[in-house]
Design an enzyme around this catalytic site. Sequence first.
Site, mmCIF file in Angstrom:
data_model
loop_
_atom_site.group_PDB
_atom_site.id
_atom_site.type_symbol
_atom_site.label_atom_id
_atom_site.label_comp_id
_atom_site.label_asym_id
_atom_site.label_seq_id
_atom_site.Cartn_x
_atom_site.Cartn_y
_atom_site.Cartn_z
ATOM 1 N N ASP A 111 -13.509 -7.796 -2.338
ATOM 2 C CA ASP A 111 -12.703 -8.438 -1.295
ATOM 3 C C ASP A 111 -13.580 -9.434 -0.561
ATOM 4 O O ASP A 111 -14.789 -9.247 -0.453
ATOM 5 C CB ASP A 111 -12.168 -7.397 -0.310
ATOM 6 C CG ASP A 111 -11.130 -6.481 -0.922
ATOM 7 O OD1 ASP A 111 -10.340 -6.950 -1.756
ATOM 8 O OD2 ASP A 111 -11.083 -5.292 -0.553
ATOM 9 N N ASP A 129 -4.707 -9.584 -3.965
ATOM 10 C CA ASP A 129 -3.901 -8.989 -2.896
ATOM 11 C C ASP A 129 -2.882 -9.999 -2.373
ATOM 12 O O ASP A 129 -1.717 -9.663 -2.142
ATOM 13 C CB ASP A 129 -4.789 -8.527 -1.736
ATOM 14 C CG ASP A 129 -5.790 -7.456 -2.133
ATOM 15 O OD1 ASP A 129 -5.509 -6.683 -3.077
ATOM 16 O OD2 ASP A 129 -6.863 -7.395 -1.497
#
EC number: 3.4.23.36
Length: 156
Positions: A111, A129
Amino acid sequence: MYYYLLAAIMLFLDQCSKYAISHNMTVGEQVTLIPNVLYITSSRNTGAAWNILEGKMWFFYIISIVVLAAVVYYMQKVGRHRPLLGVSLGFILGGTLGNFLDRIFRGEVVDFIHVYIGSYSYPVFNIADSSLVVGVILILIFTLLDGKKEKKHGRN
């Protein structure tokens, strides 16, 4: 079909960005893009959103395989005849594949997009995402529009 191309583009963008982050930044390192709003923060996640179910990789493998099978099935059955649904499923397919490949090959999800909304630090996320969220929002829009169309034509 164009929807699979969309999924491939999202997967490519996701994996290239994660490669760049994982090979050029250490975990926890941060680069400011817009002060107090947007940062690139190298982070790792072994769970789902907000690190829920952290470390439950087999659960995520199973869920990912089920989602991928369902998305491909609906893409073939309905998505190719309904453009908005097809685009939605393309985003979901690309996002699911992006995080699934991370879990398989890295044992964690990379991330890096870090957003602040006022004083709230939104959990760090990635392009996969974002692709999933866009896909789900488009499915909601499709469902609302489809429901209105059926109501208008008297099909309940």
